[in-house]
Motif scaffolding. Sequence first.
Motif, PDB file in Angstrom:
ATOM      1  N   UNK A 124       0.643  -1.313  -0.003  1.00 37.66           N
ATOM      2  CA  UNK A 124       0.129  -0.011   0.156  1.00 37.66           C
ATOM      3  C   UNK A 124       0.710   1.201   0.028  1.00 37.66           C
ATOM      4  N   UNK A 125       2.028   1.182   0.681  1.00 39.11           N
ATOM      5  CA  UNK A 125       2.917   2.268   0.570  1.00 39.11           C
ATOM      6  C   UNK A 125       3.411   2.539  -0.818  1.00 39.11           C
ATOM      7  N   UNK A 126       3.842   1.550  -1.491  1.00 45.59           N
ATOM      8  CA  UNK A 126       4.331   1.511  -2.629  1.00 45.59           C
ATOM      9  C   UNK A 126       3.254   2.451  -3.451  1.00 45.59           C
ATOM     10  N   UNK A 127       2.032   1.776  -3.564  1.00 45.19           N
ATOM     11  CA  UNK A 127       1.067   2.634  -4.478  1.00 45.19           C
ATOM     12  C   UNK A 127       0.809   3.850  -4.181  1.00 45.19           C
ATOM     13  N   UNK A 128       1.152   4.282  -2.760  1.00 46.41           N
ATOM     14  CA  UNK A 128       0.942   5.518  -2.399  1.00 46.41           C
ATOM     15  C   UNK A 128       1.773   6.507  -3.221  1.00 46.41           C
ATOM     16  N   UNK A 129       2.859   5.885  -3.410  1.00 43.25           N
ATOM     17  CA  UNK A 129       4.029   6.853  -3.900  1.00 43.25           C
ATOM     18  C   UNK A 129       4.139   6.725  -5.439  1.00 43.25           C
ATOM     19  N   UNK A 130       3.339   5.933  -6.162  1.00 44.68           N
ATOM     20  CA  UNK A 130       3.518   5.833  -7.588  1.00 44.68           C
ATOM     21  C   UNK A 130       3.091   6.849  -8.528  1.00 44.68           C
ATOM     22  N   UNK A 131       1.961   7.626  -7.918  1.00 48.08           N
ATOM     23  CA  UNK A 131       1.446   8.563  -9.011  1.00 48.08           C
ATOM     24  C   UNK A 131       2.223   9.849  -9.466  1.00 48.08           C
ATOM     25  N   UNK A 132       3.215  10.331  -8.499  1.00 45.96           N
ATOM     26  CA  UNK A 132       4.145  11.418  -9.145  1.00 45.96           C
ATOM     27  C   UNK A 132       4.723  10.864 -10.186  1.00 45.96           C
ATOM     28  N   UNK A 133       5.355   9.723  -9.898  1.00 45.44           N
ATOM     29  CA  UNK A 133       6.415   8.942 -11.080  1.00 45.44           C
ATOM     30  C   UNK A 133       5.566   8.705 -12.365  1.00 45.44           C
ATOM     31  N   UNK A 134       4.610   8.179 -12.090  1.00 46.38           N
ATOM     32  CA  UNK A 134       3.847   7.953 -13.490  1.00 46.38           C
ATOM     33  C   UNK A 134       3.429   9.159 -14.121  1.00 46.38           C
ATOM     34  N   UNK A 135       3.130  10.308 -13.431  1.00 47.48           N
ATOM     35  CA  UNK A 135       2.873  11.558 -14.228  1.00 47.48           C
ATOM     36  C   UNK A 135       3.901  12.414 -14.832  1.00 47.48           C
ATOM     37  N   UNK A 136       5.311  11.795 -14.733  1.00 49.63           N
ATOM     38  CA  UNK A 136       6.384  12.367 -15.278  1.00 49.63           C
ATOM     39  C   UNK A 136       6.271  11.807 -16.948  1.00 49.63           C
ATOM     40  N   UNK A 137       6.582  12.699 -17.755  1.00 47.56           N
ATOM     41  CA  UNK A 137       6.643  12.323 -19.341  1.00 47.56           C
ATOM     42  C   UNK A 137       7.331  11.292 -19.302  1.00 47.56           C
ATOM     43  N   UNK A 138       7.087  10.446 -20.656  1.00 52.84           N
ATOM     44  CA  UNK A 138       7.704   9.324 -21.175  1.00 52.84           C
ATOM     45  C   UNK A 138       9.215   9.520 -21.668  1.00 52.84           C
ATOM     46  N   UNK A 139       9.192  10.559 -22.089  1.00 55.73           N
ATOM     47  CA  UNK A 139      10.651  11.028 -22.651  1.00 55.73           C
ATOM     48  C   UNK A 139      11.696  11.297 -21.472  1.00 55.73           C
ATOM     49  N   UNK A 140      11.252  11.971 -20.434  1.00 55.47           N
ATOM     50  CA  UNK A 140      11.980  12.152 -19.468  1.00 55.47           C
ATOM     51  C   UNK A 140      12.472  10.728 -18.620  1.00 55.47           C
ATOM     52  N   UNK A 141      11.158  10.001 -18.425  1.00 52.01           N
ATOM     53  CA  UNK A 141      11.494   8.615 -17.623  1.00 52.01           C
ATOM     54  C   UNK A 141      12.649   8.109 -18.363  1.00 52.01           C
ATOM     55  N   UNK A 142      12.477   7.943 -19.827  1.00 51.83           N
ATOM     56  CA  UNK A 142      13.371   7.029 -20.613  1.00 51.83           C
ATOM     57  C   UNK A 142      14.844   7.712 -20.700  1.00 51.83           C
ATOM     58  N   UNK A 143      15.017   8.823 -20.324  1.00 54.64           N
ATOM     59  CA  UNK A 143      16.477   9.493 -20.174  1.00 54.64           C
ATOM     60  C   UNK A 143      16.906   9.047 -18.779  1.00 54.64           C
ATOM     61  N   UNK A 144      15.966   9.113 -17.793  1.00 61.98           N
ATOM     62  CA  UNK A 144      16.493   8.693 -16.322  1.00 61.98           C
ATOM     63  C   UNK A 144      16.630   7.458 -16.239  1.00 61.98           C
ATOM     64  N   UNK A 145      15.973   6.691 -17.012  1.00 63.50           N
ATOM     65  CA  UNK A 145      16.252   5.106 -16.861  1.00 63.50           C
ATOM     66  C   UNK A 145      17.525   4.712 -17.546  1.00 63.50           C
ATOM     67  N   UNK A 146      18.067   5.280 -18.508  1.00 65.71           N
ATOM     68  CA  UNK A 146      19.242   5.250 -19.131  1.00 65.71           C
ATOM     69  C   UNK A 146      20.373   4.984 -18.074  1.00 65.71           C
ATOM     70  N   UNK A 147      20.263   6.099 -17.335  1.00 64.44           N
ATOM     71  CA  UNK A 147      21.277   6.365 -16.127  1.00 64.44           C
ATOM     72  C   UNK A 147      21.007   5.403 -15.117  1.00 64.44           C
ATOM     73  N   UNK A 148      19.758   5.429 -14.607  1.00 65.00           N
ATOM     74  CA  UNK A 148      19.240   4.274 -13.265  1.00 65.00           C
ATOM     75  C   UNK A 148      19.793   3.064 -13.690  1.00 65.00           C
TER      76      UNK A 148
END
Length: 272
Positions: free
Chosen positions: A74-98
């Motif tokens: 439940x804690x994980x689900x509570x923190x998901x929404x702001x991450x899911x709201x980041x645009x896909x292109x930004x997440x793709x660039x983040x994931x390259x480094x992460x």
Amino acid sequence: MLRLTVALWLALAGAALAGPEADTTLRLIHIDAQMQIARQEGLDHAETLNADMLGGQGGALWHSQVDGIYDVPRMVEGARAPIEAIDTATLERLNLFLGSDLGQRISDLELAARTAMMDPDSEKAARRAYAALQGSDDSRVKAARSIIDAGDLVERNVGTAMTASLQFYRALVDGGAYDMTDEDIMTEVWSQEEELRTDTEEWLMGYLLLLMQPLDADDRATYVAFMQTPEAGRLNAALFEGFGTVYSDLTYALGRVLALNLKTLGDGGQEL
């Protein structure tokens, strides 16, 4: 005190489009493990409340109530929404480094440092290490300071902690255990600000120095450079938003069950 520490790995396009990339981001920052640490911190804090405010009489019901509050899925689900709201292109660039070797190494080190800081002796040692280097030209101190500045980590953590404290007092009042006005609550919470800010800065510096011990100068420079990117800033803000909501909800729920137990014991109840 519950802590919310987001350096790099703790650090909104349509959610449907961002979903797969957001899932990858959450996996790469080890969100489940982060929340497991938060759960253990919460359980430890509840034990302190039981000893200090319930006279150790919380009993089985108290432990069951607290266990239900700190539910990791439940804690994980509570923190998901702001991450899911980041645009896909930004997440793709983040994931390259992460997802890079260095990204995952630092993510693992972050978890290890967070776990170590839960031990009082390790935390004291980390704080002493920072105190010994404070004001020096040590490159590790400069890197840690740069990371804190890039993420505004002191102010964000202080704000999150004060909001959680506010919710905790409100829960005690709503639960009938305390008689305080909103003004009383605000005065009490703000009276902690200066001490909280000093403590938070010392904790963060000690934690980051511990995290960066195994990293060489090039790795530290890359770590800092990433934290200063707009993409990392977006992730950092989203994580504080999500974790802040989770922590506020948790502390309010904890305050309500504490109020229930205080009233029960105050009414002559036996161990719960």
